[in-house]
Design a protein around this motif. Structure first.
Motif, PDB file in Angstrom:
ATOM      1  N   PHE A 113       1.244  -5.134   1.088  1.00  0.00           N
ATOM      2  CA  PHE A 113       2.026  -3.807   1.258  1.00  0.00           C
ATOM      3  C   PHE A 113       2.573  -2.868   2.569  1.00  0.00           C
ATOM      4  CE2 PHE A 113       2.436   0.894   0.495  1.00  0.00           C
ATOM      5  CZ  PHE A 113       3.366   1.159  -0.046  1.00  0.00           C
ATOM      6  N   ALA A 114       0.939  -3.323   3.128  1.00  0.00           N
ATOM      7  CA  ALA A 114       1.272  -2.352   4.329  1.00  0.00           C
ATOM      8  C   ALA A 114       2.285  -2.576   5.664  1.00  0.00           C
ATOM      9  CB  ALA A 114       0.216  -1.476   5.262  1.00  0.00           C
TER      10      ALA A 114
ATOM     11  N   GLY B  71       0.769   2.736   5.454  1.00  0.00           N
ATOM     12  CA  GLY B  71       1.777   1.907   5.121  1.00  0.00           C
ATOM     13  C   GLY B  71       2.970   3.413   4.493  1.00  0.00           C
ATOM     14  N   ILE B  72       2.688   4.030   3.279  1.00  0.00           N
ATOM     15  CA  ILE B  72       3.713   5.120   3.082  1.00  0.00           C
ATOM     16  C   ILE B  72       3.647   5.940   4.549  1.00  0.00           C
ATOM     17  CG2 ILE B  72       3.991   7.573   1.841  1.00  0.00           C
ATOM     18  CD1 ILE B  72       2.287   5.344  -0.395  1.00  0.00           C
TER      19      ILE B  72
ATOM     20  N   VAL C 195      -8.145  -0.054   0.527  1.00  0.00           N
ATOM     21  CA  VAL C 195      -7.594  -0.629   0.356  1.00  0.00           C
ATOM     22  C   VAL C 195      -6.604   1.151  -0.098  1.00  0.00           C
ATOM     23  CG1 VAL C 195      -5.810  -0.572  -2.217  1.00  0.00           C
ATOM     24  CG2 VAL C 195      -7.443  -2.465  -0.931  1.00  0.00           C
TER      25      VAL C 195
ATOM     26  N   ALA D 236      -3.206  -4.958  -0.392  1.00  0.00           N
ATOM     27  CA  ALA D 236      -2.681  -4.304   0.298  1.00  0.00           C
ATOM     28  C   ALA D 236      -2.155  -4.056   2.216  1.00  0.00           C
ATOM     29  CB  ALA D 236      -3.977  -2.692   0.033  1.00  0.00           C
TER      30      ALA D 236
ATOM     31  N   CYS E  28       6.038  -2.013   4.315  1.00  0.00           N
ATOM     32  CA  CYS E  28       6.179  -0.930   4.848  1.00  0.00           C
ATOM     33  C   CYS E  28       6.007  -0.463   6.482  1.00  0.00           C
ATOM     34  CB  CYS E  28       5.032  -0.058   4.586  1.00  0.00           C
ATOM     35  SG  CYS E  28       4.912   0.362   2.913  1.00  0.00           S
TER      36      CYS E  28
ATOM     37  N   THR F 103      -2.810   1.769   2.085  1.00  0.00           N
ATOM     38  CA  THR F 103      -1.567   2.006   1.462  1.00  0.00           C
ATOM     39  C   THR F 103      -1.435   3.293   1.715  1.00  0.00           C
ATOM     40  OG1 THR F 103      -3.048   1.169  -1.116  1.00  0.00           O
ATOM     41  CG2 THR F 103      -0.686   2.188  -1.228  1.00  0.00           C
TER      42      THR F 103
END
Lengths: 89, 126
Positions: free
Chosen positions: A8-9, B17-18, B10, A5, A12, B14
Motif C-alpha cells: 500500500f505504501a 503512505g497516506i 503497519v 501495508a 501511494c 499506512t
C-alpha cells in the motif's frame, strides 16, 4: 499484514511520483518545477526505504542517504541559479 | 510482542503512505504556487518520516538490530526540507512578484531576495 501495508505504501509513493512528474511537465512556473523535482526526490527516498524493508538488506539505506544529500544540493543549486543567475559566486 | 510490533509497523506504514500521497496530490491540485509550496514540504516530509519510523520499528522487532541509517536520513531530511522550501519561495518571489507588491519589510530591513539597496536584481547580479 506487513506485506500488504508495504505494498500500500509503495503504491501511494509511486502514485505521488507520477503526480509530481505531471507537475514537472505541466507546471506553469519554474519554481513549481523545482518544487516538483524536490518532492520527487523525497518520494524516491521513501520508495527506496520501503524496497529495502521488503528485500531485507541494508544496502538500500546507503543509497537513500546518498539520494537525500544529492537531492538537497541539487534543489539548492537549481533555486540559486534561478535566484542569482549563478551557482557559485 | 510480535503482534504489537506488527500493528505499530503497519500503522506507521499506512500513515506514511497516506501523508506522502496527500503531499503529492496537494502539489497537483492547489491552484497557486505559494499554496503549492505547502503540501509537499510538510505532508511529504511527514510521510517519509513515518516510513522511516516504520523501518526502525521493523528492524527492532523483526530484525533484532538497532538501525541507525534511518535516523540519519530522518535528521537530514527534517533539517533540509525547510531550507530548500525557503529557497524555492525566494526563487518564486524573485521571478514572479514585483517588489512594490510585497508588504513592507521591517524598518531598516529588506526582503531577503532583494538586494541591500532595495534593488530587485540583487546586489551583484552577474
Amino acid at each position: 499484514m506487513i506485506t500488504f501495508a508495504l505494498t500500500f505504501a509503495m503504491g501511494c509513493f509511486a502514485t505521488g511520483l507520477l503526480l509530481c512528474l505531471f507537475r514537472v511537465i505541466r507546471g506553469p512556473g519554474i519554481s513549481d518545477r523545482i518544487l516538483a523535482l524536490d518532492t520527487m526526490v523525497v518520494n524516491a527516498i521513501a520508495l527506496l526505504v520501503l524496497y529495502g524493508m521488503r528485500s531485507g538488506t541494508q544496502i538500500y539505506f546507503e543509497s537513500a542517504v546518498l539520494i537525500a544529500m544529492l537531492g538537497f544540493v541539487s534543489t539548492v543549486a537549481y533555486a540559486r541559479f534561478v535566484l542569482r543567475g549563478n551557482i557559485i559566486e | 510482542m510480535d503482534f504489537a510490533g506488527e500493528i505499530l509497523v503497519v500503522v506507521a506504514l499506512t500513515a506514511g503512505g497516506i501523508f506522502g500521497l496527500v503531499g503529492s496530490l496537494g502539489l497537483l491540485k492547489l491552484d497557486n504556487p505559494m499554496a503549492r509550496l505547502h503540501a509537499p514540504t510538510k505532508a511529504s516530509t511527514l510521510g517519509v518520516g513515518s516510513v522511516l519510523v516504520a523501518s526502525v520499528l521493523y528492524a527492532a522487532f523483526f530484525g533484532g538490530r538497532a538501525s541507525v541509517h534511518e535516523i540519519l536520513i530522518m535528521i537530514f531530511l527534517f533539517m533540509t526540507a525547510p531550507v530548500s522550501a525557503n529557497f524555492i519561495a525566494k526563487a518564486h518571489l524573485h521571478r514572479h512578484v514585483k517588489g512594490q507588491d510585497l508588504p513592507p519589510a521591517e524598518p531598516d530591513s529588506h526582503w531577503a531576495h532583494v538586494g541591500d539597496d532595495g534593488d530587485e536584481d540583487g546586489p551583484e547580479n552577474g
